[in-house]
Design a protein around this motif. Structure first.
Motif, short mmCIF file in Angstrom:
data_model
loop_
_atom_site.label_atom_id
_atom_site.label_comp_id
_atom_site.label_asym_id
_atom_site.label_seq_id
_atom_site.Cartn_x
_atom_site.Cartn_y
_atom_site.Cartn_z
N VAL A 66 7.32 22.91 -30.93
CA VAL A 66 7.06 24.28 -31.36
C VAL A 66 6.63 24.33 -32.82
O VAL A 66 5.78 25.12 -33.20
CB VAL A 66 8.31 25.16 -31.15
CG1 VAL A 66 8.14 26.51 -31.80
CG2 VAL A 66 8.60 25.32 -29.68
N PHE A 67 7.17 23.47 -33.65
CA PHE A 67 6.95 23.56 -35.10
C PHE A 67 5.88 22.61 -35.61
O PHE A 67 5.69 22.49 -36.82
CB PHE A 67 8.27 23.31 -35.84
CG PHE A 67 9.32 24.34 -35.54
CD1 PHE A 67 9.20 25.64 -36.00
CD2 PHE A 67 10.43 24.02 -34.78
CE1 PHE A 67 10.17 26.60 -35.72
CE2 PHE A 67 11.41 24.96 -34.49
CZ PHE A 67 11.28 26.25 -34.96
N SER A 68 5.16 21.94 -34.73
CA SER A 68 4.19 20.93 -35.17
C SER A 68 2.99 21.52 -35.89
O SER A 68 2.29 20.81 -36.60
CB SER A 68 3.74 20.09 -33.98
OG SER A 68 3.16 20.91 -32.99
N GLY A 69 2.73 22.80 -35.78
CA GLY A 69 1.57 23.41 -36.43
C GLY A 69 1.85 24.03 -37.78
O GLY A 69 0.97 24.65 -38.37
N LEU A 70 3.06 23.87 -38.30
CA LEU A 70 3.39 24.48 -39.59
C LEU A 70 2.63 23.80 -40.72
O LEU A 70 2.45 22.58 -40.72
CB LEU A 70 4.89 24.37 -39.87
CG LEU A 70 5.82 25.20 -39.00
CD1 LEU A 70 7.27 24.87 -39.30
CD2 LEU A 70 5.56 26.68 -39.19
N ASP A 71 2.20 24.58 -41.72
CA ASP A 71 1.54 23.99 -42.88
C ASP A 71 2.49 23.85 -44.07
O ASP A 71 2.13 23.29 -45.09
CB ASP A 71 0.29 24.77 -43.26
CG ASP A 71 0.55 26.23 -43.57
OD1 ASP A 71 1.72 26.66 -43.48
OD2 ASP A 71 -0.41 26.96 -43.89
N LYS A 72 3.71 24.39 -43.91
CA LYS A 72 4.74 24.22 -44.95
C LYS A 72 6.10 24.31 -44.27
O LYS A 72 6.21 24.82 -43.15
CB LYS A 72 4.61 25.28 -46.05
CG LYS A 72 4.79 26.70 -45.55
CD LYS A 72 4.60 27.69 -46.67
CE LYS A 72 4.79 29.11 -46.14
NZ LYS A 72 4.60 30.12 -47.14
N PRO A 73 7.16 23.82 -44.91
CA PRO A 73 8.48 23.86 -44.28
C PRO A 73 8.93 25.30 -43.99
O PRO A 73 8.64 26.22 -44.75
CB PRO A 73 9.40 23.22 -45.34
CG PRO A 73 8.51 22.38 -46.16
CD PRO A 73 7.18 23.11 -46.20
N LEU A 74 9.61 25.45 -42.88
CA LEU A 74 10.19 26.74 -42.50
C LEU A 74 11.70 26.61 -42.67
O LEU A 74 12.35 25.85 -41.95
CB LEU A 74 9.84 27.07 -41.04
CG LEU A 74 10.50 28.32 -40.45
CD1 LEU A 74 10.03 29.58 -41.19
CD2 LEU A 74 10.19 28.43 -38.96
N ARG A 75 12.25 27.31 -43.63
CA ARG A 75 13.68 27.24 -43.92
C ARG A 75 14.44 28.21 -43.02
O ARG A 75 14.08 29.39 -42.93
CB ARG A 75 13.95 27.58 -45.38
CG ARG A 75 13.17 26.72 -46.34
CD ARG A 75 13.97 25.58 -46.85
NE ARG A 75 13.18 24.81 -47.78
CZ ARG A 75 13.07 23.51 -47.73
NH1 ARG A 75 13.71 22.84 -46.80
NH2 ARG A 75 12.34 22.86 -48.59
N LEU A 76 15.48 27.71 -42.36
CA LEU A 76 16.27 28.52 -41.45
C LEU A 76 17.75 28.40 -41.79
O LEU A 76 18.21 27.35 -42.26
CB LEU A 76 16.05 28.07 -40.01
CG LEU A 76 14.61 28.14 -39.49
CD1 LEU A 76 14.49 27.47 -38.14
CD2 LEU A 76 14.14 29.58 -39.42
#
Length: 195
Positions: free
Chosen positions: A165-175
């Motif tokens: 699901v997260f392979s298309g991120l261009d920067k880290p997504l903080r959760l």
């Protein structure tokens, strides 16, 4: 304003499906606790949101199903996004169970800009919107920044390959992990909110 929740099952190593979309691995260890957890969340929605392929698959399954999930899946309104214009393939309907198919036939088909469509749906009053993956739809939804909560059921299985699901991120997504629950089968429910 409605909250948008992305609900997905994942393997230990973060895959939401096998490389060809296989999902059989997530149905091998059922238990009452994880099923009750999922069912409660499915009922606590004012809208089920999905991509076209998931919508077609679910429309072909839930109206004739006797599974306990069929209740919320058939009763709660649905919307789906499609990148295609024109007529889509209609799923095979093996039989109609009461009026269950009617809620699927009444689903709103959305095209155009995904973020604008989601913002419009979120602006309405009501209980949360639950977005059900497919991997592709979830991968398109994550970068919009419109997801208020991520609910992951992590299954005690590692897949050799799969869809993420997260392979298309261009920067880290903080959760932020806001809830954690373990079930007898080894499935762990993790709820995250963006920081």
């Amino acid at each position: 304003m409605r909250k948008l929740i992305l609900k997905m099952s994942t393997s230990l190593n973060g895959f939401v499906a096998g490389p060809g979309g296989e999902l059989d691995w997530m149905f091998t260890a059922p238990d009452g606790g994880s099923k009750a957890w999922q069912l409660a969340r499915a009922w606590d929605a004012s809208l089920h949101l999905m991509g076209r392929r998931t919508f077609e698959d679910m429309k072909g399954h839930w109206p004739t199903s006797d599974d306990t999930y069929a209740g919320p899946m058939n009763a709660i309104p649905k919307s789906y996004f499609s990148r295609h214009s024109g007529t889509e393939r209609q799923p095979r309907e093996l039989g109609r169970k009461g009026g269950a198919i009617e809620s699927w036939d009444a689903a709103e088909r959305l095209t155009g800009d995904l973020a604008a469509g989601v913002e419009r749906l979120k602006a309405m009053d009501g209980k949360p919107i639950i977005a059900w993956g497919g991997a592709g739809f979830a991968r398109s939804l994550v970068p919009t920044g419109l997801i208020d909560e991520y609910q992951f059921l992590v299954h005690p299985v590692a897949l050799p390959k799969g869809l993420e699901v997260f392979s298309g991120l261009d920067k880290p997504l903080r959760l932020d992990l806001v809830a954690l629950e373990r079930f007898d089968s080894g499935i762990v429910a993790k709820t995250f909110r963006p920081i």
